[in-house]
Structures are given as structure tokens and as C-alpha cells.
Design a protein around this motif. Structure first.
Motif, mmCIF file in Angstrom:
data_model
loop_
_atom_site.group_PDB
_atom_site.id
_atom_site.type_symbol
_atom_site.label_atom_id
_atom_site.label_comp_id
_atom_site.label_asym_id
_atom_site.label_seq_id
_atom_site.Cartn_x
_atom_site.Cartn_y
_atom_site.Cartn_z
ATOM 1 N N SER A 17 0.829 -1.206 0.000
ATOM 2 C CA SER A 17 0.000 0.000 0.000
ATOM 3 C C SER A 17 0.868 1.262 0.000
ATOM 4 C CB SER A 17 -0.891 0.023 1.252
ATOM 5 O OG SER A 17 -1.777 -1.075 1.277
ATOM 6 N N LEU A 18 0.299 2.302 -0.535
ATOM 7 C CA LEU A 18 0.883 3.640 -0.473
ATOM 8 C C LEU A 18 -0.253 4.642 -0.326
ATOM 9 C CD1 LEU A 18 3.598 3.727 -3.296
ATOM 10 C CD2 LEU A 18 4.024 3.850 -0.838
ATOM 11 N N ARG A 19 0.061 5.790 0.276
ATOM 12 C CA ARG A 19 -0.916 6.866 0.380
ATOM 13 C C ARG A 19 -0.311 8.121 -0.229
ATOM 14 N NH1 ARG A 19 -2.929 10.387 5.536
ATOM 15 N NH2 ARG A 19 -5.141 10.620 4.979
ATOM 16 N N LEU A 20 -0.909 8.588 -1.300
ATOM 17 C CA LEU A 20 -0.465 9.815 -1.944
ATOM 18 C C LEU A 20 -1.229 11.002 -1.362
ATOM 19 C CD1 LEU A 20 -0.335 8.714 -5.695
ATOM 20 C CD2 LEU A 20 1.384 8.415 -3.898
ATOM 21 N N SER A 21 -0.536 12.117 -1.277
ATOM 22 C CA SER A 21 -1.153 13.366 -0.830
ATOM 23 C C SER A 21 -0.938 14.436 -1.891
ATOM 24 C CB SER A 21 -0.541 13.838 0.491
ATOM 25 O OG SER A 21 -0.718 12.895 1.517
ATOM 26 N N CYS A 22 -1.863 15.367 -1.953
ATOM 27 C CA CYS A 22 -1.747 16.499 -2.876
ATOM 28 C C CYS A 22 -2.187 17.747 -2.126
ATOM 29 C CB CYS A 22 -2.599 16.280 -4.103
ATOM 30 S SG CYS A 22 -2.686 17.710 -5.209
ATOM 31 N N ALA A 23 -1.235 18.610 -1.829
ATOM 32 C CA ALA A 23 -1.518 19.857 -1.119
ATOM 33 C C ALA A 23 -1.754 20.971 -2.118
ATOM 34 C CB ALA A 23 -0.356 20.204 -0.196
ATOM 35 N N ALA A 24 -2.872 21.659 -1.967
ATOM 36 C CA ALA A 24 -3.264 22.703 -2.907
ATOM 37 C C ALA A 24 -3.199 24.077 -2.261
ATOM 38 C CB ALA A 24 -4.670 22.438 -3.414
ATOM 39 N N SER A 25 -2.877 25.068 -3.069
ATOM 40 C CA SER A 25 -2.894 26.459 -2.618
ATOM 41 C C SER A 25 -3.283 27.356 -3.775
ATOM 42 C CB SER A 25 -1.530 26.865 -2.064
ATOM 43 O OG SER A 25 -0.544 26.781 -3.062
ATOM 44 N N GLY A 26 -3.779 28.552 -3.437
ATOM 45 C CA GLY A 26 -4.078 29.537 -4.463
ATOM 46 C C GLY A 26 -5.480 29.495 -5.024
ATOM 47 N N ARG A 27 -6.331 28.634 -4.457
ATOM 48 C CA ARG A 27 -7.711 28.540 -4.928
ATOM 49 C C ARG A 27 -8.560 28.142 -3.731
ATOM 50 N NH1 ARG A 27 -9.289 25.018 -10.207
ATOM 51 N NH2 ARG A 27 -8.996 27.018 -11.259
ATOM 52 N N THR A 28 -9.847 28.502 -3.783
ATOM 53 C CA THR A 28 -10.761 28.061 -2.738
ATOM 54 C C THR A 28 -10.973 26.569 -2.907
ATOM 55 O OG1 THR A 28 -11.829 30.234 -2.805
ATOM 56 C CG2 THR A 28 -12.974 28.460 -1.637
ATOM 57 N N PHE A 29 -10.113 25.819 -2.259
ATOM 58 C CA PHE A 29 -10.006 24.379 -2.477
ATOM 59 C C PHE A 29 -11.344 23.675 -2.351
ATOM 60 C CE2 PHE A 29 -7.885 20.358 -2.541
ATOM 61 C CZ PHE A 29 -8.502 19.567 -1.592
ATOM 62 N N SER A 30 -12.111 24.025 -1.336
ATOM 63 C CA SER A 30 -13.333 23.292 -1.044
ATOM 64 C C SER A 30 -14.403 23.446 -2.119
ATOM 65 C CB SER A 30 -13.897 23.741 0.308
ATOM 66 O OG SER A 30 -14.177 25.133 0.281
ATOM 67 N N SER A 31 -14.238 24.396 -3.021
ATOM 68 C CA SER A 31 -15.257 24.661 -4.038
ATOM 69 C C SER A 31 -15.070 23.857 -5.313
ATOM 70 C CB SER A 31 -15.262 26.155 -4.394
ATOM 71 O OG SER A 31 -15.579 26.943 -3.270
ATOM 72 N N TYR A 32 -13.983 23.123 -5.421
ATOM 73 C CA TYR A 32 -13.651 22.478 -6.683
ATOM 74 C C TYR A 32 -13.498 20.974 -6.542
ATOM 75 C CZ TYR A 32 -12.785 27.144 -8.461
ATOM 76 O OH TYR A 32 -12.932 28.444 -8.852
ATOM 77 N N ALA A 33 -13.855 20.285 -7.617
ATOM 78 C CA ALA A 33 -13.552 18.864 -7.693
ATOM 79 C C ALA A 33 -12.060 18.663 -7.934
ATOM 80 C CB ALA A 33 -14.355 18.221 -8.818
ATOM 81 N N MET A 34 -11.571 17.514 -7.506
ATOM 82 C CA MET A 34 -10.156 17.176 -7.665
ATOM 83 C C MET A 34 -10.048 15.793 -8.287
ATOM 84 S SD MET A 34 -8.424 19.719 -6.319
ATOM 85 C CE MET A 34 -6.815 18.986 -6.032
ATOM 86 N N GLY A 35 -8.950 15.569 -8.973
ATOM 87 C CA GLY A 35 -8.754 14.266 -9.591
ATOM 88 C C GLY A 35 -7.323 13.781 -9.480
ATOM 89 N N TRP A 36 -7.184 12.479 -9.620
ATOM 90 C CA TRP A 36 -5.879 11.831 -9.736
ATOM 91 C C TRP A 36 -5.803 11.149 -11.102
ATOM 92 C CZ3 TRP A 36 -1.760 12.251 -6.533
ATOM 93 C CH2 TRP A 36 -1.969 12.688 -5.224
ATOM 94 N N PHE A 37 -4.679 11.323 -11.763
ATOM 95 C CA PHE A 37 -4.401 10.674 -13.029
ATOM 96 C C PHE A 37 -3.030 10.002 -12.910
ATOM 97 C CE2 PHE A 37 -7.707 12.441 -15.845
ATOM 98 C CZ PHE A 37 -8.230 13.409 -15.014
#
Length: 123
Positions: A17-37
Motif C-alpha cells: 500500500s501507499l498513500r499519496l497526498s496532494c496539497a493545494a494552494s491559491g484557490r478556494t479548495f473546497s469549491s472544486y472537484a479534484m482528480g488523480w491521473f
């Protein structure tokens, strides 16, 4: 300016197992969908998972039941928990922000991308 920084990749044996993280800045994060590719060598980038602002989720068939996407809006972070990893999961994994609130598997609907993190699964 929107910035996405992935972390958590590495080398793991098949079944691990692995757990990836993606830290976001510069946008109202909670308002947007996010994806992994992900993109494997010599292959096109492919959709892995997406999560809406309200935490609805959507997975590629190849990872359904093994991967879990989640988000912590207080930390502006989206996660990808990857279990029962297979050698065919080996790829560079990217997180991205959708231009709106919908969840989608279409990469052209995502407007900001991280630099990627390498995941290697050995057999």
C-alpha cells in the motif's frame, strides 16, 4: 497562482500500500472537484479517481475496490489511498483541479496539475 504538490510516492512490493497526498494552494479548495491521473512509460495519461466538493467519488474500473480518494478541505489536501498494488499500477501519479464542481474522468476538464510523484510496484 494555483499550486499543487504531490507526495507519498515510492517503491513498494506487489500487494502493498501507499498513500499519496496532494496539497493545494491559491484557490478556494473546497469549491472544486479534484482528480488523480497517472501516466506509465510509453502510455497515455489515464484517469484514476475523482472527488467532488461534496466528497462524491468516481473511480476507474482498474482501481475500483483497491484505491480510495478522499479530501480534507481544512488542510486543502486530497489523498489517494492505494491498496493491493499491482505492477501495472506503476506510473507517475498526478493530482489536478477541475475547473468546476463536477467530477469527471476527462483530463481536459482539469486546469491545474501537480508535478507528479513516482509510484513503482515490484513483482
Amino acid at each position: 497562482q494555483v499550486q499543487l504538490v504531490e507526495s507519498g510516492g515510492g517503491l513498494v512490493q506487489a500487494g502493498g500500500s501507499l498513500r499519496l497526498s496532494c496539497a493545494a494552494s491559491g484557490r478556494t479548495f473546497s469549491s472544486y472537484a479534484m482528480g488523480w491521473f497517472r501516466q506509465a512509460p510509453g502510455k497515455e495519461r489515464e484517469f484514476v479517481a475523482a472527488i467532488s466538493w461534496s466528497a462524491s467519488t468516481y473511480y476507474a474500473d482498474s482501481v475500483k475496490g483497491r484505491f480510495t480518494i478522499s479530501r480534507d478541505n481544512a488542510k486543502n489536501t486530497v489523498y489517494l489511498q492505494m491498496n493491493s498494488l499491482k505492477p501495472e499500477d506503476t506510473a507517475v501519479y498526478y493530482c489536478a483541479t477541475h475547473w468546476g464542481v463536477a467530477i469527471s474522468r476527462e483530463d481536459y476538464e482539469y486546469d491545474y496539475w501537480g508535478q507528479g510523484t513516482q509510484v513503482t510496484v515490484s513483482s
